[in-house]
Design a protein around this motif. Sequence first.
Motif, mmCIF file in Angstrom:
data_model
loop_
_atom_site.group_PDB
_atom_site.id
_atom_site.type_symbol
_atom_site.label_atom_id
_atom_site.label_comp_id
_atom_site.label_asym_id
_atom_site.label_seq_id
_atom_site.Cartn_x
_atom_site.Cartn_y
_atom_site.Cartn_z
ATOM 1 N N SER A 1 -39.229 1.453 -83.706
ATOM 2 C CA SER A 1 -39.152 2.835 -83.231
ATOM 3 C C SER A 1 -37.695 3.244 -83.107
ATOM 4 O O SER A 1 -36.789 2.398 -83.089
ATOM 5 N N ILE B 1 -46.619 5.555 -79.282
ATOM 6 C CA ILE B 1 -45.981 4.882 -78.149
ATOM 7 C C ILE B 1 -46.167 5.798 -76.952
ATOM 8 O O ILE B 1 -45.761 6.962 -76.984
ATOM 9 N N ILE C 1 -44.968 -7.961 -80.191
ATOM 10 C CA ILE C 1 -44.447 -6.637 -79.847
ATOM 11 C C ILE C 1 -43.325 -6.854 -78.847
ATOM 12 O O ILE C 1 -43.501 -7.576 -77.855
ATOM 13 N N ARG D 1 -36.329 0.612 -77.055
ATOM 14 C CA ARG D 1 -36.883 0.779 -78.392
ATOM 15 C C ARG D 1 -37.923 -0.303 -78.616
ATOM 16 O O ARG D 1 -37.898 -1.354 -77.954
ATOM 17 N N VAL D 2 -38.842 -0.059 -79.527
ATOM 18 C CA VAL D 2 -39.989 -0.931 -79.746
ATOM 19 C C VAL D 2 -39.889 -1.575 -81.127
ATOM 20 O O VAL D 2 -39.601 -0.895 -82.117
ATOM 21 N N VAL E 1 -48.469 0.595 -76.737
ATOM 22 C CA VAL E 1 -48.084 0.637 -78.146
ATOM 23 C C VAL E 1 -49.335 0.508 -78.999
ATOM 24 O O VAL E 1 -50.069 -0.480 -78.887
ATOM 25 N N ILE F 1 -40.107 -4.913 -76.595
ATOM 26 C CA ILE F 1 -39.405 -3.718 -76.134
ATOM 27 C C ILE F 1 -38.014 -4.155 -75.705
ATOM 28 O O ILE F 1 -37.855 -4.993 -74.806
#
Length: 310
Positions: free
Chosen positions: A301, A237, A254, A288-289, A246, A256
């Motif tokens: 993440s 990241i 994906i 956070r991902v 990412v 975030i």
Amino acid sequence: MQTSFFTTPGRFLRGNLHTHSTGSDGILSPQEVCRRYQAQGYDFIALTDHFVGLFDYPITDTTECRNADFTTLIGAEMHTGTMENGNLWHLLGIGLPADFTAPHAPHFQSVDGSESAASIAQRARDAGAFVAIAHPHWSGMSEADARSITAAHAVEAYNYGCVVDNDRGEGFLILEHLLNQGRRLNLIAADDAHFNTPDHFGGWVMVKAEENTPEALLTSLKAGAYYSSTGPEIHDIRFIEGGVEVDCSAAATIVIQGKGTSTATLHGHKMTGETLSLSRLKDSPWVRVTVVDENGKRAWSNPIWLDGAA
């Protein structure tokens, strides 16, 4: 702030941090539990038998199960105190010393006047353990309950056993309440395996460490040098001006997340390296991902604080 993650020396090691054996209420011996996890491709596990008097307060010794390709962390699922709903606390202590002092927890019911959960969490952390708040949804944990635990390193945000057995396996809401109050916590995914139901091999952590040793793993866990997963991989990241790059295994989505409802979301087909804008998250102190593959499996993440502080 740090602009790239997962680039420290070492390799990713797959492990489960919440596991039970015949040392408490699991149905397999510690040796067989370890054998099965290694056969499934795990690099390490922590056996966390229930630390109550009913089982003679076990801190299960799995050192004999270690070999050149597999290691174990010594720990327990700690129980004491009472939550707002009257239920007993569940906390994970990973890396406990064998002589860790037991609380007064004779069984799985709360006991008046027993040690508080905040106290045992602090004692475990002071003794060198990685401490996590276990399965908040299953426990019926309130936000006030969670706020009382100030020594935790992480919240168990995904508990596969609870997903399988009662559909109460997530703890992201409790985690985010704490993050929004400035609490710098990470998250873990784990099995809570007892092997009496299909409660195993469903959630894990991927820890970046130079060696597959208990000492190196605990250092990385405490530093947050890991991500959690039910399948996908997060390779890196990277923060760039106004956005996040990412790198991951093939993803369909994906996301975030940050404080509040705004997110940055990208849908596609077999995405492996994408850039997402942070324009909608510019006022969030943390992000956070989440990576989702085409089968709905997810990887997460740890929260990343945008002021750069640890």
